[in-house]
Design a protein around this motif. Sequence first.
Motif, mmCIF file in Angstrom:
data_model
loop_
_atom_site.group_PDB
_atom_site.id
_atom_site.type_symbol
_atom_site.label_atom_id
_atom_site.label_comp_id
_atom_site.label_asym_id
_atom_site.label_seq_id
_atom_site.Cartn_x
_atom_site.Cartn_y
_atom_site.Cartn_z
ATOM 1 N N GLY A 243 0.846 -1.182 0.000
ATOM 2 C CA GLY A 243 0.000 0.000 0.000
ATOM 3 C C GLY A 243 0.883 1.233 0.000
ATOM 4 O O GLY A 243 2.112 1.131 -0.056
ATOM 5 N N GLU A 244 0.286 2.393 0.089
ATOM 6 C CA GLU A 244 1.076 3.621 0.129
ATOM 7 C C GLU A 244 1.781 3.712 1.486
ATOM 8 O O GLU A 244 1.138 3.726 2.536
ATOM 9 C CB GLU A 244 0.176 4.849 -0.078
ATOM 10 N N ASP A 245 3.089 3.739 1.456
ATOM 11 C CA ASP A 245 3.931 3.855 2.654
ATOM 12 C C ASP A 245 3.910 2.629 3.553
ATOM 13 O O ASP A 245 4.359 2.693 4.698
ATOM 14 C CB ASP A 245 3.550 5.092 3.487
ATOM 15 N N ILE A 246 3.396 1.498 3.052
ATOM 16 C CA ILE A 246 3.424 0.271 3.863
ATOM 17 C C ILE A 246 3.492 -0.955 2.961
ATOM 18 O O ILE A 246 2.911 -0.982 1.867
ATOM 19 C CB ILE A 246 2.192 0.179 4.803
ATOM 20 N N ALA A 307 7.101 -9.880 7.750
ATOM 21 C CA ALA A 307 7.942 -8.695 7.561
ATOM 22 C C ALA A 307 7.032 -7.496 7.331
ATOM 23 O O ALA A 307 5.985 -7.618 6.683
ATOM 24 C CB ALA A 307 8.881 -8.878 6.372
ATOM 25 N N ILE A 308 7.413 -6.367 7.898
ATOM 26 C CA ILE A 308 6.655 -5.134 7.690
ATOM 27 C C ILE A 308 7.622 -4.002 7.422
ATOM 28 O O ILE A 308 8.658 -3.873 8.082
ATOM 29 C CB ILE A 308 5.747 -4.796 8.897
ATOM 30 N N SER A 309 7.278 -3.178 6.442
ATOM 31 C CA SER A 309 8.077 -1.997 6.120
ATOM 32 C C SER A 309 7.136 -0.800 6.012
ATOM 33 O O SER A 309 6.107 -0.875 5.334
ATOM 34 C CB SER A 309 8.818 -2.202 4.791
ATOM 35 N N VAL A 310 7.469 0.282 6.703
ATOM 36 C CA VAL A 310 6.672 1.506 6.607
ATOM 37 C C VAL A 310 7.589 2.675 6.263
ATOM 38 O O VAL A 310 8.795 2.646 6.527
ATOM 39 C CB VAL A 310 5.926 1.816 7.936
ATOM 40 N N ARG A 311 6.974 3.694 5.663
ATOM 41 C CA ARG A 311 7.704 4.936 5.390
ATOM 42 C C ARG A 311 7.027 6.042 6.182
ATOM 43 O O ARG A 311 5.810 6.198 6.139
ATOM 44 C CB ARG A 311 7.723 5.248 3.895
ATOM 45 N N SER A 327 8.359 6.714 16.827
ATOM 46 C CA SER A 327 7.311 7.556 16.237
ATOM 47 C C SER A 327 5.928 6.966 16.469
ATOM 48 O O SER A 327 5.715 5.764 16.305
ATOM 49 C CB SER A 327 7.525 7.698 14.724
ATOM 50 N N LEU A 328 4.983 7.819 16.802
ATOM 51 C CA LEU A 328 3.616 7.358 17.026
ATOM 52 C C LEU A 328 2.695 7.700 15.870
ATOM 53 O O LEU A 328 1.593 7.185 15.758
ATOM 54 C CB LEU A 328 3.060 7.969 18.324
ATOM 55 N N THR A 329 3.136 8.591 14.979
ATOM 56 C CA THR A 329 2.325 8.960 13.824
ATOM 57 C C THR A 329 3.108 8.737 12.543
ATOM 58 O O THR A 329 4.337 8.719 12.538
ATOM 59 C CB THR A 329 1.895 10.436 13.884
ATOM 60 N N VAL A 330 2.378 8.566 11.437
ATOM 61 C CA VAL A 330 3.006 8.307 10.147
ATOM 62 C C VAL A 330 3.537 9.599 9.532
ATOM 63 O O VAL A 330 4.590 9.626 8.927
ATOM 64 C CB VAL A 330 2.001 7.628 9.189
ATOM 65 N N LYS A 338 -0.648 2.857 15.032
ATOM 66 C CA LYS A 338 -1.581 1.766 15.312
ATOM 67 C C LYS A 338 -2.785 1.821 14.374
ATOM 68 O O LYS A 338 -3.173 0.807 13.771
ATOM 69 C CB LYS A 338 -2.035 1.859 16.772
ATOM 70 N N ALA A 339 -3.356 3.007 14.203
ATOM 71 C CA ALA A 339 -4.532 3.166 13.337
ATOM 72 C C ALA A 339 -4.165 2.947 11.868
ATOM 73 O O ALA A 339 -4.926 2.343 11.109
ATOM 74 C CB ALA A 339 -5.132 4.557 13.528
ATOM 75 N N PHE A 340 -2.983 3.422 11.474
ATOM 76 C CA PHE A 340 -2.532 3.304 10.090
ATOM 77 C C PHE A 340 -2.368 1.834 9.685
ATOM 78 O O PHE A 340 -2.871 1.396 8.641
ATOM 79 C CB PHE A 340 -1.210 4.057 9.933
#
Length: 639
Positions: A243-246, A307-311, A327-330, A338-340
Motif C-alpha cells: 500500500g502507500e507507505d506500507i 515482515a513489515i516496512s513503513v515509510r 514515532s507514534l504517527t506516520v 496503530k490506526a494506520f
Amino acid sequence: MANTEKTDKKDLFASYTEDSIRSLDWREHIRLRPGMYIGKLGDGSSADDGIYILLKEVTDNCIDEHTMGFGKQVDIKVTEHMVTVRDYGRGIPLGKVVDVVSKINTGAKYDSKAFQKSVGLNGVGTKAVNALSSYFRVQSVRDGRMKVAEFERGVLTKEHKETATNEENGTLVTFSPDDTVFKNFRYIPEFLENQIWNYCFLNAGLTINFNGKKYLSKNGLLDLLQRKTNDEELRYPIIHLRGEDIEVAITHENQYGEEYYSFVNGQHTTQGGTHLGAFREAFVKTVRDFYKKDYDATDIRASICAAISVRVQEPVFESQTKTKLGSLTVYEGGPSMKAFVLDFLSKHLDDYLHRNPAVADAMKKRIEQSERERKELAGVKKLANERAKKANLHNRKLRDCRIHMNEEYTGKEKAENEARKLDTTIFITEGDSASGSITKSRNVETQAVFSLRGKPLNSFGLTKKIVYENEEFNLLQHALNIEDGLEGLRYNNIVVATDADVDGMHIRLLILTFFLQFFPDLVKNGHVYILETPLFRVRNKQETIYCYSEEEKQKAVKKLGGKPEITRFKGLGEISPDEFGRFIGEDMRIDPIILSKDIHIQKLLEYYMGKNTQARQEFIINNLRHEKDVIEEVQESVK
C-alpha cells in the motif's frame, strides 16, 4: 569513620571547579562515547557490531538518494580493512563536501523538501564514520565538476581543489575503520550479504553491486520472506500486500515462536518499535474479525514469520543506531501508527483471505493446531512456571547482570545505557569451576552467567512440553525471558561457553539443538554464539601469548624462540579468573551461529542429533584424521 567521610566530601566539593567542565568538539565526543552513535563496538562477530553500522550509515545516504528518485545503482566494495561505497545520485553540493562529513548537525536531512522520508535525520551518521576511521575520503561529482576531501580520525588532512571530470554524478566514500577503536575486527561475509539483501528487498528495482556480484530484488518483502523461510516448512504461500507507505509479507511455519523483520524508511529496526507492535495487534484483530472467532492472540501469532516496512515522515528513533522506532504517527497531523497499520490490514488482508479460501483454511488449521498445543501444555506449564518463579527468587544457576536488553532506561544515563544494552551477554557454562572463573572475571554491568548441571537432554524430536518438564530447560527459558517471543529477550548475546574437548562439543550441540528446536528465531536473528577460549599458553620471562589453535601455538613458539613454557588448557576451569578476564572483555573471541538460507533446520537436527544415521556414520568414517597428522600439516604450513 564519620570524620573521614566528611573530609572526603569536602575534598570532592573543593575539586569540582570551572576547570572540571569540559567542552568536547564533535570528533572528540564521538571518539570518547562511540556507543552513543554506533551502538557496541565489537570485532565484527555480531551483525550489529560497529563496523557494520559504519557501512550502514554511509549506504543509508545512497538509499535516501535512490528513494528520492536519483540513482538506480550503488557500488559497494569491502576488503579486509577498507570499504568503498559509490552512489549515482545528485552528489553532495561541492561547496559543502567538507562540512557535510565533519560539521555536526549539518546536512540536507533538515530540509524536508529535499528528503521527505529518509533514514537519517540528525546529521550525525557520516560524521561518526569519519571520526571513527583511521582514513576517510569523500568525493562528490556534480555536472562535470568534482571535489575531494581526505581525513584521518575526523581531522581534515587534505582538501583537494575542485576539478573537471567526466565521471557520472554521485558520491563516493572510502573509509578504513580505526583499529584502535575496533580491535582485531573482521568482516563476516554472511552479515555483509544480509545487509545488502535487506537494502534490495526494501528498494525493489535498486541494483547493488557488492564485491563484483549483483544484488537485485523485484518483489520486495516477498523475496525477503522467501529467503528467510524454507518452502517445505510453510503452511501456506506467502501473503504479500503493498500500500502507500506500507508493505507486509506474512506466512506461518511449523516451528515454534514468532519471527519478524521490521523496517522504517529502509532501516532494519532489529528491536522493533511502534510499527511492529501495531502490526502484531492489527494482525490479531483482523484474523479474529475474519474468522468471527475470539482466538487467543498467542495462538494466532504462534509460528508466524512476517515482515513489515513503513515509510514515515520525521521518524523518531530511540537511539542514533535507529534499531527501534518511537514515532507514534506516520506524518505530522496524520493517523497514529496503530490506526494506520490496522486500517491497512483490516482492508487488504481481509480482502486477500476472502479471495484465497485455501490460504484462509490453511491459516485457520495452523491457528487451531497452536490452540490445541497450548491447551495440552497448560497444566504442566503452570506447575513449571510456579517452580521456576520460586527458583528465580534464589536461582543458583543464574548470576545476573545489571543492564538488560528488554528494559527501558530514563534519566541522564539513558543514551549510554541504551547503547550498552547491545553488549548484554549471558554465558551458558558447564560445571561449577568454569562458571566460577567467568563469574569472578565478568563485567557485572552487562555480563550474566547461567551454569548447567552437566549434559542437558537431547531435545530433538521432542515437543515443547519438555521445556517445562525439564527443570534446567525451564530455568534457562526464564533466565532468557523468551517464553512469549523475542520482544522480552533479556540479553542481546547468548554465548555458549564449553570446554574445547569432545564432551564440551557435545554439550554445545545439545544446547544448540534446544534453541533450534524450540526457539529458532534466537539463532535466525543472530543472538547465539560460541565462545572461543585459548587452547594453549606460550610464554617466557618477557612475554605471554595465548593461542587458539595448533597453528597459533607453532607461530608463538617460533616468535618467542628458545624453549618457552607451553601450557595446554584442557578445560575452562583450568583458566584462572585473572586470565579469564582477558578472554571475555573487549578482545573476546566469539563465533556466531549462522544459518544459511538453504539450511532446513529439521533435516540439520536429524542428521546431527537423530538416531545413528547411515549418512552420519559414513561422514565420520570418511573424515577420520589422526591428531599427529594434523599437527604435522600445521608445522609444515608454518615453515
